[in-house]
Each structure stands twice: as structure tokens, then as C-alpha cells.
Design a protein around this motif. Structure first.
Motif, PDB file in Angstrom:
ATOM      1  N   ARG A 154       7.721   3.541  -5.714  1.00 19.55           N
ATOM      2  CA  ARG A 154       6.382   4.202  -6.116  1.00 19.55           C
ATOM      3  C   ARG A 154       6.705   4.764  -7.318  1.00 19.55           C
ATOM      4  O   ARG A 154       7.687   5.099  -7.859  1.00 19.55           O
ATOM      5  CB  ARG A 154       6.081   5.316  -4.919  1.00 19.55           C
ATOM      6  N   TRP A 155       5.613   4.924  -8.183  1.00 22.72           N
ATOM      7  CA  TRP A 155       5.666   5.655  -9.486  1.00 22.72           C
ATOM      8  C   TRP A 155       5.803   6.880  -9.453  1.00 22.72           C
ATOM      9  O   TRP A 155       5.285   7.799  -8.595  1.00 22.72           O
ATOM     10  CB  TRP A 155       4.253   5.316 -10.182  1.00 22.72           C
ATOM     11  N   TYR A 186       0.885  -1.201  -0.028  1.00 20.61           N
ATOM     12  CA  TYR A 186      -0.162  -0.028  -0.088  1.00 20.61           C
ATOM     13  C   TYR A 186       0.859   1.290  -0.047  1.00 20.61           C
ATOM     14  O   TYR A 186       0.400   2.295  -0.556  1.00 20.61           O
ATOM     15  CB  TYR A 186      -1.045  -0.214   1.270  1.00 20.61           C
ATOM     16  N   SER A 223      -7.943  -1.209 -14.327  1.00 22.87           N
ATOM     17  CA  SER A 223      -8.561  -1.637 -12.919  1.00 22.87           C
ATOM     18  C   SER A 223      -9.881  -1.933 -13.271  1.00 22.87           C
ATOM     19  O   SER A 223     -10.701  -0.935 -14.077  1.00 22.87           O
ATOM     20  CB  SER A 223      -8.456  -0.327 -11.822  1.00 22.87           C
ATOM     21  N   TRP A 244      -1.608  -0.606 -10.397  1.00 24.72           N
ATOM     22  CA  TRP A 244      -0.771   0.288 -10.049  1.00 24.72           C
ATOM     23  C   TRP A 244       0.590   0.572 -10.675  1.00 24.72           C
ATOM     24  O   TRP A 244       1.120  -0.561 -10.869  1.00 24.72           O
ATOM     25  CB  TRP A 244      -0.708   0.513  -8.606  1.00 24.72           C
ATOM     26  N   ARG A 257      -7.503  -4.313  -9.385  1.00 22.93           N
ATOM     27  CA  ARG A 257      -6.859  -2.695  -9.540  1.00 22.93           C
ATOM     28  C   ARG A 257      -5.317  -3.274 -10.067  1.00 22.93           C
ATOM     29  O   ARG A 257      -4.662  -4.246  -9.592  1.00 22.93           O
ATOM     30  CB  ARG A 257      -6.786  -2.007  -8.296  1.00 22.93           C
ATOM     31  N   VAL A 310      -0.866   7.622  -5.524  1.00 24.27           N
ATOM     32  CA  VAL A 310      -0.826   7.038  -7.032  1.00 24.27           C
ATOM     33  C   VAL A 310      -2.160   6.685  -7.335  1.00 24.27           C
ATOM     34  O   VAL A 310      -2.782   5.428  -7.022  1.00 24.27           O
ATOM     35  CB  VAL A 310       0.242   6.009  -7.146  1.00 24.27           C
ATOM     36  N   PRO A 311      -2.953   7.044  -8.404  1.00 24.97           N
ATOM     37  CA  PRO A 311      -4.181   6.585  -8.878  1.00 24.97           C
ATOM     38  C   PRO A 311      -3.905   5.120  -9.611  1.00 24.97           C
ATOM     39  O   PRO A 311      -2.868   4.832 -10.192  1.00 24.97           O
ATOM     40  CB  PRO A 311      -4.713   7.644  -9.857  1.00 24.97           C
ATOM     41  N   PRO A 312      -4.896   4.412  -9.294  1.00 28.69           N
ATOM     42  CA  PRO A 312      -5.037   2.873 -10.057  1.00 28.69           C
ATOM     43  C   PRO A 312      -5.183   3.532 -11.566  1.00 28.69           C
ATOM     44  O   PRO A 312      -5.456   4.480 -11.920  1.00 28.69           O
ATOM     45  CB  PRO A 312      -6.195   2.152  -9.771  1.00 28.69           C
ATOM     46  N   VAL A 313      -4.507   2.450 -12.392  1.00 28.45           N
ATOM     47  CA  VAL A 313      -4.553   2.505 -13.760  1.00 28.45           C
ATOM     48  C   VAL A 313      -5.747   2.427 -14.426  1.00 28.45           C
ATOM     49  O   VAL A 313      -6.381   1.322 -14.263  1.00 28.45           O
ATOM     50  CB  VAL A 313      -3.301   1.567 -14.584  1.00 28.45           C
ATOM     51  N   ARG A 366       1.197   2.626  -3.439  1.00 27.81           N
ATOM     52  CA  ARG A 366       0.063   2.921  -4.205  1.00 27.81           C
ATOM     53  C   ARG A 366      -0.388   4.343  -3.429  1.00 27.81           C
ATOM     54  O   ARG A 366      -1.341   5.118  -3.967  1.00 27.81           O
ATOM     55  CB  ARG A 366      -1.233   2.205  -3.638  1.00 27.81           C
TER      56      ARG A 366
END
Length: 162
Positions: A159-160, A33, A46, A63, A61, A39-42, A36
Motif C-alpha cells: 500500500r502507498w 483492493y 483515473s 492507485w 482508475r 488510498v485515493p485513486p490518482v 486501495r
């Protein structure tokens, strides 16, 4: 009849309620988590499964994450409402969303999960890919959407950014 549709922002609370029902309290304390956070889900990958009454029967979902200088999708959570478990809905969500991920240009997917369950979809244990602690490395699994997508990929999952 179950319909698989792309999750929309307004589905968030129904999907979160399903995850709360299906997973242990404190699920958001898991290290995955932290990847996440903010960061919004793709979108488009999702998905939500709705029954004939429009009620959420399942959800999955994805990510975006980084592994060293490589991009990947982090799958999870995937959940099916207890009234629909055993119907193959989880498998349908996984297969359908992996096909969408492949067609949208992603190369690789990883998750933290039970190998005996996810191997049926083609997931294999990843070596050299480290999820944030305290993740059991035996549960870090990957799926190549493109041949050789995991070859030479190693490092810490981050993290992205971007």
C-alpha cells in the motif's frame, strides 16, 4: 460521442455502480483492493467516459503503490458498460490514461489481468513482483512508461504510504 474526462470525487458512486454491474459480486474481496484501502485513486489519471447524455459509459482508475523502494501505478479496475462494449472504449481509456501517466512523470504501471488482452497495449508478465495472495503470478503484468523502468524492480507490492 464519448468524452474522456478526469474522474472527480463526485463521480465516485456512478463509477462504483458501473464496477458493480461489470464485475462479479465480492470484487472488493480481491487482494488488490487491500492495496486501495484508504488510498485515493490518482486524480487526473483515473478517468470517466461519458456518453452524449452524460451517462457513465466506462471508467478506469489508477492507485499509487510501492514495490520495495520503487513507486508504481496499479491500474484497475477498468470497465465499460455492457451497452458500449465492443466499441474500443476500454482500449481508449487504457491508451489515453497511460499517456497521461507518462506525461505526469510516473515510470511504471502494473495490473492483475489477462495477458492476451493487455499485451496489445504493451503489458508483459512481471517476474519477481508479488501481489498480495491469493494472486496468480501469471496475471501480474507490467508496462514501462520509461525505458527500463521495470529493470531490477522486484519485491512485494505494498500500500502507498505518503
Amino acid at each position: 460521442m464519448i468524452e474522456l474526462i478526469a474522474e472527480q470525487p463526485q463521480d465516485r458512486w456512478e463509477v462504483e455502480a458501473l464496477y458493480d454491474l461489470c464485475f462479479a459480486p465480492g470484487r472488493e474481496a480481491l487482494s488488490s483492493y487491500r492495496l486501495r484501502d484508504d488510498v485515493p485513486p490518482v486524480l487526473g489519471l483515473s478517468q470517466v467516459a461519458r456518453d452524449e447524455l452524460g451517462i457513465v459509459a466506462g471508467a478506469i482508475r489508477f492507485w499509487p503503490v510501492h514495490i520495495d523502494d520503487q513507486d508504481a501505478l496499479l491500474l484497475g479496475p477498468v470497465a465499460v458498460h455492457p451497452t458500449h462494449q465492443g466499441e474500443g472504449l476500454g482500449g481508449s481509456l487504457i491508451r489515453d490514461s497511460l499517456a497521461k501517466a507518462e506525461s505526469s512523470g510516473w515510470a511504471r504501471v502494473l495490473l492483475v489481468g489477462d495477458a492476451p488482452y493487455y499485451q496489445r497495449f504493451g503489458f508483459e508478465r512481471l517476474t519477481g513482483v508479488e501481489m498480495p495472495p491469493p494472486t496468480n503470478p501469471d496475471r501480474v503484468l507490467g508496462f514501462a512508461l520509461k525505458p527500463g523502468a521495470w529493470d531490477g524492480v522486484s519485491g512485494v507490492v505494498r500500500r502507498w504510504q505518503g
